[in-house]
Scaffold this motif. Structure first.
Motif: not given
Length: 791
Positions: A388-395
């Motif tokens: 699947g696609p990259l799922n990037e979570s960030e603050l």
């Protein structure tokens, strides 16, 4: 950190011998402890293909293989369970030399000739155990030397990295250093973007603030459950000290070693709705991959789903979501966890993992996506599936940028003692990945994100020194005025005290300032304890309030090793809490176990007791000239035996303790023999009295002996002080030469025999003078202490 040179060559062209490379790295600050070969010596082994397999006529568990080595075919008897037609494996023909030096000879096995040996990884010395032949890829060239094909002449460097160089806990990190120090080009390496085959992502929430400001994940579905890690990956992992476990786990370990970014893989089917990175809740528990259950506290970050905590963030995953042989869908994780919030968390649970070691020192906060892409690329190649696609979570607010550091020309030259050209400085810093902006008298330098150790100007100076080469920095004598220290007669140095105790048979020890809380509480139960927030272990959890725990532990260890006689001492700091603040006090403490004198043909000697050690303390104060001030007062201490405990005093000021160990403490430490302890404050012990001249009398001395009866509770110190009060200047010394209790003496009394040494400096004493002094002393003893003359 173990890294093999062939892996490094994926990133940088190395044209140095292993020993030369090791020396270059060591000079650059990455100390190489050892250079090892990837496999033990052997010769003559080649890649061969099993052309056919027939049953052995005389053995059910053996087969007869026809082996093609590229030049001819050989008949080989083999017992490996995976021997099959078409398999390519290492082959040792007749005459080949195996690890250990044994030579392959023609043999007859159960009546059938065998012209060589098909080999397992264990036979080659590259595995501790094997289940069968080492299976080589189908395209392995038949007839090629096994050493050449598997690159077993490769060297492995064992590098002792300092804690500040977290950026070097990877193949990429070491390659960067080699490229910078040897002026070589660093290749881009692997990790091309993997195009997604579907749109599925798994939701991730970040609730730990600065603890986890970036988290990258990817779903991969439909991996093959029967896939195995390729031999090249298994071998690379082996050379750096890891064993193959499962293709998914092996890939995450491989990428961690290559890029320095720890990854974790989850069985997607076991995850509940979404992942949340948060701090643990009080009372929360977690079952880890090593099957241990841990109790969590709210200062520990966890990875959680809707069911609860499923992993210790940056340390170890949980067993509930781990990948197994049945896993078909996985979720890959690569996150950045703050080093400040990771420090000490693994040790809190008695853990030390490859992931926690890297996160505590700091990983590159900008390469999580690169690591996932590299892992995806390998996984799809090895186990298949659809990504699947990259799922990037960030603050973003918690992703701090590296601050610029000013490096002054003058300061650089002053510290190095060497003038380094501006271009050379800039080139050195840029080769290490830094951004450099030149000003009139300084440079503004921004370190790369992966260099957590670069914070101040001196850090940059050290980097310049490494690039210039420490060996190229000249040795310049320090030319300045020298001043001798002032020696004070009023101070008895710690070195002299140590020498005095050593001369009296003591051996010095150095123990930890951190001690076991239970032992510390047994020795000093009524004092407040200073606990460590991040102890090395549970047995080193509090600051010592006395030096006795270290001495007692040392004595216990020596007694368990048949050392029955010892004298130990230590000088160090003990810690107490006063008004909420920790106060440090330097003390000297000692311990005595066993006989008073070493074993000797002249006969046995009794065990040393409290009074023998009292003599050692008196010897210390005799050396400082303060024997007259020394006093031993009856007292009680929770660690010492009542009736055999004394408080050591200078005048009326308490400065220490002396006594035998309490039986309860002796039992707790399993000490089978009596132990005597002492402790003295150094600030009071080391104050010396300045010697003064006293003229010797040329007139004879007179001795008069007295035997007096006094109450049992009256001490010798009281008697001596009472005599000194009344005797005047002609009393030179008092000797107690006998104490008697028993027949003819009231049970409440004791008889003390004293010798009074009288002498005048200006005349010869007459009988009348002596009688008057003795009479006055006797009368004073009776009036003050109730003493009577024994008849």
């Amino acid at each position: 950190m173990r890294v093999n040179i062939e892996w490094l060559r994926d990133w940088v062209d190395i044209d140095l011998k292993p020993e030369e490379l090791a020396e270059k790295l060591t000079v650059a600050g990455l100390e190489v402890d050892a250079v090892e070969t990837a496999a033990p010596p052997f010769d003559g082994l080649v890649v061969a293909e099993i052309a056919a397999v027939d049953p052995h006529p005389n053995a059910d568990k053996l087969v007869l293989c026809r082996v093609d080595d590229g030049e001819s075919q050989h008949s080989v008897v083999c017992g490996a369970p995976n021997a099959a037609a078409g398999l390519r494996a290492p082959f040792a023909p007749v005459g080949a030399v195996m690890p250990g030096g044994s030579k392959i000879r023609r043999a007859k096995l159960r009546g059938v000739d065998s012209e060589g040996m098909l080999c397992s990884a264990q036979d080659l010395g590259i595995a501790e155990s094997s289940d069968g032949l080492l299976e080589l890829p189908e395209d392995a060239p038949v007839g090629l030397s096994v050493r050449d094909y598997l690159k077993l002449d490769d060297a492995v460097l064992d590098i002792d990295l300092t804690p500040n160089r977290g950026d070097c806990f990877s193949v990429l990190g070491i390659a960067r250093e080699i490229a910078a120090t040897q002026d070589l080009e660093l290749r881009a390496g692997h990790g091309n973007a993997v195009p997604p085959d579907h749109d599925e992502i798994f939701e991730v929430n970040l609730e730990a603030g600065e603890g986890c400001p970036r988290f990258v994940g990817r779903v991969i579905r439909g991996i093959r459950t029967d896939a195995e890690s390729p031999s090249w990956m298994v071998e690379r992992l082996r050379r750096v000290g890891l064993r193959a476990i499962h293709p998914v786990v092996d890939v995450t370990n491989f990428v961690m070693l290559e890029l320095g970014q720890p990854l974790h893989s989850y069985d997607l089917g076991k995850l509940d709705e979404k992942i949340t990175v948060r701090f643990a809740k009080a009372g929360e528990t977690l079952s880890l991959l090593d099957n241990r259950d841990v109790d969590l506290e709210n200062d520990v970050m966890v990875i959680a789903d809707e069911s609860g905590a499923i992993g210790l963030a940056g340390i170890m995953g949980g067993s509930s979501t781990g990948v197994t042989d049945e896993t078909e869908d996985v979720f890959l994780e690569a996150a950045f966890f703050s080093p400040d919030l990771m420090a000490g968390r693994a040790r809190k649970f008695g853990l030390h993992t490859d992931a926690s070691m890297r996160f505590e020192r700091g990983v590159d906060p900008e390469q999580q996506s690169r690591a996932i892409e590299r892992a995806s690329e390998l996984l799809l190649d090895i186990v298949g599936g659809s990504a699947g696609p990259l799922n990037e979570s960030e603050l973003p607010e918690h992703l701090a940028e590296m601050p610029a550091i000013e490096l002054r020309h003058e300061r650089l030259q002053s510290v190095l003692g060497l003038a380094v050209g501006a271009k050379a400085v800039e080139a050195s810093l840029k080769s290490l990945g830094m951004s450099v902006s030149a000003n009139t008298e300084s440079w503004s330098v921004t370190p790369p994100a992966f260099r957590f150790d670069l914070r101040i100007e001196e850090d940059l100076i050290e980097e310049v020194a490494r690039m210039v080469g420490y060996d190229n920095i000249p040795v310049i004598p320090d030319l300045r005025a020298g001043y001798l220290g002032t020696a004070k007669e009023s101070y008895f140095s710690e070195d002299r005290l140590a020498d005095l105790l050593a001369a009296r048979g003591y051996s010095e020890i150095i123990s930890y300032s951190f001690v076991d809380e239970e032992l510390e509480a047994a020795i000093n139960p009524d004092s407040e304890i200073a606990r460590l927030s991040n102890p090395i272990s549970s047995e080193l959890g509090v600051m010592r309030r006395s030096l006795w725990p270290g001495l007692l532990k040392t004595a216990s260890q020596n007694l368990s090793r048949q050392q029955s006689r010892m004298r130990l001492f230590e000088m160090g700091v003990q810690f107490s809490i006063r008004s909420g603040k920790i106060k440090e006090t330097r003390v000297v403490a000692g311990l005595s176990v066993g006989s008073l004198l070493p074993e000797h043909w002249d006969g046995d000697t009794p065990d040393a007791d409290m009074f023998d050690i009292k003599c050692d303390i008196e010897a210390i104060f005799a050396a400082t000239g303060r024997t007259a001030e020394l006093n031993f007062a009856v007292a009680e201490h929770p660690a010492l035996l009542p009736g055999k405990t004394a408080r050591v005093q200078i005048g009326e000021k308490a400065i220490g303790w002396l006594g035998s160990v309490h039986p309860a403490l002796q039992k707790k430490l399993d000490l089978k023999t009596q132990v005597v302890l002492f402790a003295l404050r150094l600030d009071e012990t080391l104050n010396a009295q300045i010697p003064t001249y006293h003229r010797y009398s040329k007139y004879p001395s007179v001795r008069r002996d007295l035997a007096i009866l006094v109450a049992e509770e009256i001490s010798a110190k009281q008697i001596i002080d009472c005599i000194k009060e009344q005797s005047g200047a002609i009393l030179q010394n008092i000797i107690i030469f006998d104490i008697y209790r028993g027949k003819g003496i009231d049970s409440r009394l004791k008889s003390v025999a004293l010798g009074l040494i009288l002498q005048d400096t200006s005349r010869t004493l007459t009988e009348a003078d002596v009688d008057q002094t003795v009479g006055s002393v006797t009368e004073h003893l009776g009036r003050v202490l109730g003493a009577t003359i024994r008849t």
